[in-house]
Design an enzyme around this catalytic site. Structure first.
Site, mmCIF file in Angstrom:
data_model
loop_
_atom_site.group_PDB
_atom_site.id
_atom_site.type_symbol
_atom_site.label_atom_id
_atom_site.label_comp_id
_atom_site.label_asym_id
_atom_site.label_seq_id
_atom_site.Cartn_x
_atom_site.Cartn_y
_atom_site.Cartn_z
ATOM 1 N N ILE A 7 38.009 42.345 73.322
ATOM 2 C CA ILE A 7 37.170 42.404 72.115
ATOM 3 C C ILE A 7 37.121 43.844 71.612
ATOM 4 C CG2 ILE A 7 34.895 41.948 71.115
ATOM 5 C CD1 ILE A 7 34.367 39.983 73.352
ATOM 6 N N THR A 8 37.561 44.086 70.395
ATOM 7 C CA THR A 8 37.477 45.446 69.850
ATOM 8 C C THR A 8 36.072 45.685 69.311
ATOM 9 O OG1 THR A 8 38.147 44.915 67.566
ATOM 10 C CG2 THR A 8 39.917 45.313 69.158
ATOM 11 N N GLY A 9 35.619 46.931 69.413
ATOM 12 C CA GLY A 9 34.277 47.267 68.917
ATOM 13 C C GLY A 9 33.193 46.527 69.674
ATOM 14 N N GLY A 13 26.504 45.666 68.193
ATOM 15 C CA GLY A 13 26.479 44.558 67.241
ATOM 16 C C GLY A 13 27.109 43.263 67.738
ATOM 17 N N TYR A 190 35.935 48.239 51.990
ATOM 18 C CA TYR A 190 35.539 47.362 53.097
ATOM 19 C C TYR A 190 35.860 45.905 52.770
ATOM 20 C CZ TYR A 190 32.490 44.576 56.111
ATOM 21 O OH TYR A 190 32.001 43.612 56.972
HETATM 22 P P1 NDP Z 1 28.710 47.416 64.218
HETATM 23 O O1 NDP Z 1 28.780 48.658 63.412
HETATM 24 O O2 NDP Z 1 27.496 47.179 65.050
HETATM 25 O O3 NDP Z 1 29.972 47.287 65.147
HETATM 26 C C1 NDP Z 1 31.215 47.774 64.770
HETATM 27 C C2 NDP Z 1 31.983 48.184 65.996
HETATM 28 O O4 NDP Z 1 33.248 48.695 65.576
HETATM 29 C C3 NDP Z 1 31.301 49.271 66.801
HETATM 30 O O5 NDP Z 1 31.411 48.931 68.162
HETATM 31 C C4 NDP Z 1 32.128 50.496 66.480
HETATM 32 O O6 NDP Z 1 32.186 51.445 67.535
HETATM 33 C C5 NDP Z 1 33.501 49.866 66.295
HETATM 34 N N1 NDP Z 1 34.417 50.767 65.619
HETATM 35 C C6 NDP Z 1 34.268 51.398 64.440
HETATM 36 N N2 NDP Z 1 35.317 52.195 64.207
HETATM 37 C C7 NDP Z 1 36.162 52.073 65.245
HETATM 38 C C8 NDP Z 1 37.395 52.663 65.601
HETATM 39 N N3 NDP Z 1 37.981 53.576 64.828
HETATM 40 N N4 NDP Z 1 37.978 52.298 66.766
HETATM 41 C C9 NDP Z 1 37.391 51.405 67.578
HETATM 42 N N5 NDP Z 1 36.211 50.835 67.316
HETATM 43 C C10 NDP Z 1 35.595 51.160 66.161
HETATM 44 O O7 NDP Z 1 28.886 46.236 63.132
HETATM 45 P P2 NDP Z 1 28.937 44.626 63.292
HETATM 46 O O8 NDP Z 1 28.709 44.226 64.670
HETATM 47 O O9 NDP Z 1 28.084 44.091 62.224
HETATM 48 O O10 NDP Z 1 30.434 44.342 62.857
HETATM 49 C C11 NDP Z 1 31.337 43.610 63.647
HETATM 50 C C12 NDP Z 1 32.240 42.759 62.770
HETATM 51 O O11 NDP Z 1 31.463 41.786 62.082
HETATM 52 C C13 NDP Z 1 32.990 43.533 61.686
HETATM 53 O O12 NDP Z 1 34.310 43.041 61.633
HETATM 54 C C14 NDP Z 1 32.251 43.178 60.415
HETATM 55 O O13 NDP Z 1 33.094 43.254 59.290
HETATM 56 C C15 NDP Z 1 31.856 41.755 60.726
HETATM 57 N N6 NDP Z 1 30.793 41.213 59.940
HETATM 58 C C16 NDP Z 1 29.515 41.727 60.025
HETATM 59 C C17 NDP Z 1 28.514 41.165 59.269
HETATM 60 C C18 NDP Z 1 27.129 41.689 59.311
HETATM 61 O O14 NDP Z 1 26.284 41.165 58.589
HETATM 62 N N7 NDP Z 1 26.821 42.686 60.146
HETATM 63 C C19 NDP Z 1 28.767 40.012 58.392
HETATM 64 C C20 NDP Z 1 30.123 39.564 58.405
HETATM 65 C C21 NDP Z 1 31.082 40.142 59.158
HETATM 66 P P3 NDP Z 1 30.987 52.488 67.833
HETATM 67 O O15 NDP Z 1 29.955 51.713 68.594
HETATM 68 O O16 NDP Z 1 31.666 53.533 68.643
HETATM 69 O O17 NDP Z 1 30.485 52.977 66.523
#
Ligand code: NDP
Length: 315
Positions: A7-9, A13, A190
């Protein structure tokens, strides 16, 4: 045996909630692919994840070298790769100026689409090699890239145009930083990146599902208004967005609930259909949702694939 899901990221969240939901079943080992090792390790501990249920491997999607190194590191673990979840994302709605990845791509599309594109392209081999009964590649989409919805019609709308900016390298040097060739707009970048995610999932399905049996899927888990995704938004927005989503649009879901939804797409035996964009109704039941015209455009998906392969140097 246990399944292994990358799982990336997964350090915050939705990614973290999904990692926790999967680990708790006792049936999954999670490879948390994160750019900040310490943050990921603290997050997993704070979430109460069992020590043996996960492995953290460094991945910075803003660098293609890091993506390649990540793939090497995962192979050295000698664990099977059964499911890959492309979840990480950046969202820069208030940025006045573009920022760039190590390879010089505009950040939102560079991380959310191009980094994941190379990762998924590389790991396809590993998925093929796995003997797990239900192998899946999941790319998290969003309603905001879908102009057939209310949320998708809030300006600036997603629009990839004829992909001229992307074809030019998306670097602001002799080409635009926006896929459609327009002026920089962080919110639009985005949304465009999310359209790319959904197009990529379908193109994978068309190219590889029959041959490999891998399930390719995307999803919109609901509006998780409390995650770090909105960290760069203005404070007033961050204050009002969660209650607005809870009480006005009623699209709000908690991180826990959203994590359970994504975990279903990873492991539920009834969600094996490939090429599907999953959503959930008010009773939290999953259904196959319709994508917008642009997000299901077959020609655009093919063109996006070809340009993306060139930009990330694959093969
Ligand atoms: P978060 O910001 O909580 O999570 C995003 C994650 O991505 C973090 O773990 C962050 O790492 C990581 N990340 C960012 N940049 C990089 C990078 N360069 N390399 C590796 N990891 C990276 O947001 P969400 O949990 O909300 O988002 C998760 C997914 O859900 C996304 O794809 C978003 O588009 C999607 N989404 C979210 C919605 C919402 O309402 N929140 C609705 C619909 C879709 P770090 O912790 O180090 O910052």
């Amino acid at each position: 045996r246990k399944g292994t899901a990358i799982i990336t990221g997964a350090s915050s969240g939705l990614g973290l909630a999904t990692a926790k939901a999967l680990a708790e079943t006792g049936k999954w080992h999670v490879i948390m692919a994160c750019r900040d090792f310490l943050k990921a390790s603290r997050a997993a501990k704070a979430a109460g994840m069992d020590k043996g249920s996960y492995t953290i491997v460094h991945l910075d999607l803003a660098s293609l070298d890091s993506v390649r190194q990540f793939v090497k590191n995962v192979r050295q673990l000698e664990m099977p790769v059964d499911v890959v979840v492309c979840n990480a994302a950046v969202y820069q709605p208030t940025a006045k100026e573009p920022s760039y990845t190590a390879d010089g791509f505009e950040m939102s599309v560079g991380v959310n689409h191009l980094g994941h594109f190379l990762l998924a392209r590389e790991l396809l081999e590993d998925l093929k090699a796995s003997d797990y009964p239900s192998k899946r590649l999941i790319i998290v989409g969003s309603i905001t890239g879908n102009t057939n919805t209310l949320a998708g019609n809030v300006p600036p709308k997603a629009n990839l145009g004829d992909l001229r900016g992307l074809a030019g390298g998306l670097n602001g040097v002799g080409s635009s930083v926006m896929i459609d060739g327009g002026e920089f707009d962080g919110a639009k970048a985005y949304k465009d990146s999310k359209v790319c995610n959904m197009l990529t999932m379908q193109e994978f399905h068309r190219r590889f599902h029959e041959e490999t049996g891998i399930t390719f899927a995307s999803l919109y888990p609901g509006c998780i208004a409390t995650t770090g995704l909105f960290r760069e938004h203005i404070p007033l927005f961050r204050l009002l967005f969660p209650p607005f989503q809870k009480y006005i649009t009623k699209g709000y879901v908690s991180e826990d609930e959203a994590g359970k939804r994504l975990a279903q797409v990873v492991s539920d035996p009834s969600l094996t259909k490939s090429g599907v964009y999953w959503s959930w109704n008010k009773n939290s039941a999953s259904f196959e949702n319709q994508l917008s015209e642009e997000a299901s455009d077959v020609e655009k998906a093919k063109k996006l694939w070809d340009i993306s392969e060139k930009l990330v140097g694959f093969p």
